[in-house]
Write an enzyme that holds these catalytic residues in place. Structure first.
Site, PDB file in Angstrom:
ATOM      1  CB  SER A 164      -0.903  -0.185   1.027  1.00  0.00           C
ATOM      2  OG  SER A 164      -1.218   1.065   0.991  1.00  0.00           O
ATOM      3  CG  HIS A 165       0.345   3.981   4.046  1.00  0.00           C
ATOM      4  ND1 HIS A 165       0.063   2.780   3.492  1.00  0.00           N
ATOM      5  CD2 HIS A 165       1.142   4.124   4.428  1.00  0.00           C
ATOM      6  CE1 HIS A 165       0.278   2.644   5.565  1.00  0.00           C
ATOM      7  NE2 HIS A 165       1.462   3.566   5.551  1.00  0.00           N
TER       8      HIS A 165
ATOM      9  CG  ASP B  99      -2.777   4.423  -1.164  1.00  0.00           C
ATOM     10  OD1 ASP B  99      -3.393   4.231  -2.201  1.00  0.00           O
ATOM     11  OD2 ASP B  99      -1.910   3.564  -0.380  1.00  0.00           O
TER      12      ASP B  99
ATOM     13  CG  ASP C 159      -3.510  -0.361  -1.678  1.00  0.00           C
ATOM     14  OD1 ASP C 159      -3.188   0.654  -1.413  1.00  0.00           O
ATOM     15  OD2 ASP C 159      -4.397  -1.353  -1.521  1.00  0.00           O
TER      16      ASP C 159
ATOM     17  CG  ASP D 155      -6.013   1.329  -0.578  1.00  0.00           C
ATOM     18  OD1 ASP D 155      -5.203   1.848  -0.647  1.00  0.00           O
ATOM     19  OD2 ASP D 155      -6.656   0.012   0.537  1.00  0.00           O
ATOM     20  NE  ARG D 156      -3.193   4.289   3.418  1.00  0.00           N
ATOM     21  CZ  ARG D 156      -2.587   4.779   4.017  1.00  0.00           C
ATOM     22  NH1 ARG D 156      -2.220   6.147   4.705  1.00  0.00           N
ATOM     23  NH2 ARG D 156      -2.547   4.120   5.099  1.00  0.00           N
TER      24      ARG D 156
ATOM     25  CE  LYS E 222      -7.249   2.375   3.014  1.00  0.00           C
ATOM     26  NZ  LYS E 222      -6.902   1.327   3.811  1.00  0.00           N
TER      27      LYS E 222
END
Ligand code: VG1
Ligand code: CO
Length: 544
Positions: free
Chosen positions: A114-115, A278, A280, A282-283, A377
């Protein structure tokens, strides 16, 4: 002929999934049997994959392709019926969630940290999602972790290159591999939810936007949806090429790490609207010209304006936010007369509420917003939601925020992160605060008086499960709060997160710098927790 092998292995310590899957240094994941042990443990923890259909994709970071090959070889060896995989093994997290749901798959593997930064010296991660499309529940993750402690053999097809570069259907042994375009289904879903005519009209009117894909997975999604379908001018998407090390960047959409976008947006001649996403996808970060929208406010604004958007025209069943997220959305929910749920940090806790039809919108202060359209998200979804609202309402982001605060009041909010702190010191700090919880109510810190203090535990209203130890919270008279918790996604020592919130009802004070507005709350947190002395840090590493 594909040959399958059974290889003896030994459990590897520390394969305990955190807030969102298992994250470790890339080099750790590349270590002998590390990835293989974890994937086998997922299969073993969920009762096998025999006859099952899975979705597979990742955010394109270093080791993504090699890891995807391993997952495919291990799925085939354990009898999976089919794996639907994004071309080049790419899928954003929300697109993977959608694909699992759309195809009625039994679950999916998302290769992402992710992030967290990527590359040979960065992080890698593996997430497992269930048939509802969402992150597996705590109990499933616990079974997977238990399986890592006893795994003794690996089942894997022998090494070979499974070509994932063309849209094909292949077989590996008896298993079918369907390679799909990562963007198509997701773009179609967005088109169903939002008024694309209104948004493209906005772009035609000269509205300027910058979307920072941070060299992560959303580049192709943003280019297709914003530039090709909605007609935003070419160049609207910056850093749109996914790179294995995110261009040596930190793919975390916040004012610190999306600095280039931030500087553009804070200039007098900046674009009308800025957004970033981000690793992946989702943010999301939403920012107007000289107007930063905190993620908590973003959730509240989306909730308040949801019926302007076609997919939400019939209203919201309820909303949910993670405990540290500001209470701005609670005020909107109260006004709308709908339920507002408070859950622990991590999207997996929203799954039951969404599945049960109790919540339509969910959000976290960590730049996460989403709805019941998927079970993750969704960064671009939030961006399109804002664009749709602006297209219908007109006006600037700053005006929209001002109008929102005028109606509901402002919840000043800021999170301070202390990264890679010595783990013993961080745990010591938490113990020190935990030890004071019983005696804090009634105590004063400057003008602030503590009303409540506890350690958050969540009782899931749908399945009755209880999750304890989900953060220390201290509530002040007047609605201010301090929340402390340790990160479950970091890979270096411990990361301490301190969340500050204060309610402001006086319109003359709606445009302060949040750090100033929150100064007394920040000071109270320091007095109670002794952050500087215990972490050895003068200031937080990241302020959002
Ligand atoms: C962080 C955020 C949390 C989020 C999680 C996964 O977790 O605080 O709100 O759900 O990251 O987001 P933690 O435990 O480090 O505070 V993502 O986009 O990195 O999968
Ligand atoms: Co993410």
């Amino acid at each position: 002929m594909t040959t399958f092998r059974t290889i003896p292995t030994e459990p590897i310590e520390g394969q305990k999934p955190g807030t969102s899957g298992l994250r470790k240094k890339t080099a750790v994941f590349q270590g002998h049997h590390y990835l293989e042990n974890f994937i086998q443990s997922i299969w073993n923890g969920i009762g096998g994959v025999q006859g099952k259909t899975l979705v597979l994709g990742g955010d394109g970071r270093h080791f993504n392709s090699q890891a995807a090959q391993v997952v495919l070889r291990m799925a085939a060896a354990s009898g999976a019926k089919k794996v639907i995989v994004g071309k080049r093994a790419l899928l954003s997290t929300p697109a993977a969630s959608h694909l699992i749901r759309k195809r009625g798959a039994d679950g999916g593997i998302i290769l992402s940290a992710s992030h967290n930064p990527g590359g040979p010296n960065g992080d890698f991660g593996v997430k497992f999602n269930s048939a509802n499309g969402g992150p597996a529940s705590e109990s499933v993750m616990a079974r997977i972790f238990d399986a890592t402690k006893v795994v003794s053999e690996l089942h894997i097809a022998e090494s070979q290159d499974i070509g994932l570069r063309t849209l094909d259907t292949l077989t590996l042994g008896d298993m079918e591999i369907e390679i799909v375009d990562p963007v198509t289904d997701y773009a179609a879903l967005m088109q169903e939810l939002f008024d694309f005519d209104a948004i493209s009209g906005l772009f035609k009117s000269g509205f300027r936007m910058r979307f920072d894909a941070m060299h992560a997975v959303t580049g192709p999604y943003a280019r297709t949806i914003l530039e090709e379908i909605l007609g935003a001018p070419p160049g609207t998407v910056m850093n749109g090429l996914p790179l294995p090390d995110f261009g040596e960047g930190h793919p975390d959409p916040n004012p610190t790490w999306a600095k280039q976008l931030w500087d553009e947006m804070m200039s007098d001649s900046g674009p009308d609207f800025g957004a970033a996403s981000d690793g992946d996808g989702d943010r999301n970060m939403i920012v107007g010209r000289k107007a930063y929208v905190s993620p908590s406010d973003s959730l509240a604004v989306i909730a308040a304006n949801a019926t302007l958007v076609p997919g939400y025209r019939d209203g919201l069943k309820g909303v949910a936010r993670s405990m540290p997220t500001s209470q701005a959305v609670d005020r909107v929910a109260a006004r709308l007369g709908i339920d507002c749920y408070e859950t622990p940090t991590g999207w997996k806790f929203f799954g039951n509420l969404l599945d049960a039809g109790r919540a339509t919108l969910c959000g976290e202060e960590s730049f996460g917003t989403g709805s019941d359209h998927v079970r993750e998200k969704d960064g671009l979804w939030a961006v399109l939601f804002w664009l749709n609202i602006l297209a219908v309402k007109g006006g600037s982001v700053a005006e929209l925020l001002d109008a929102h605060w005028a109606e509901y009041g402002r919840n000043y909010y800021s999170r301070h992160d202390y990264e890679a702190v010595d783990a013993a010191a961080a745990n010591g700090l938490m113990d020190h605060v935990r030890g004071q919880l019983a005696s804090l109510p009634g105590q004063s810190f400057g003008a602030l008086t503590v009303e409540t203090a506890d350690e958050f535990a969540y009782d899931d209203p749908v399945d009755g499960s209880r999750s304890e130890g989900q953060g220390l919270r201290i509530g002040f008279a007047g609605g201010g709060r301090v929340v402390l918790r340790l990160s479950g996604t970091g890979t270096d020592g411990a990361t301490l997160r301190v969340y500050h919130e204060k309610v402001e009802e006086d319109a003359a004070r709606f445009n302060l710098d949040p750090q100033e507005a929150l100064a007394d709350i920040i000071a109270a947190a320091e007095t109670i927790a002794g952050i500087k002395a215990r972490t050895g840090r003068d200031a937080p590493d990241v302020i959002t």
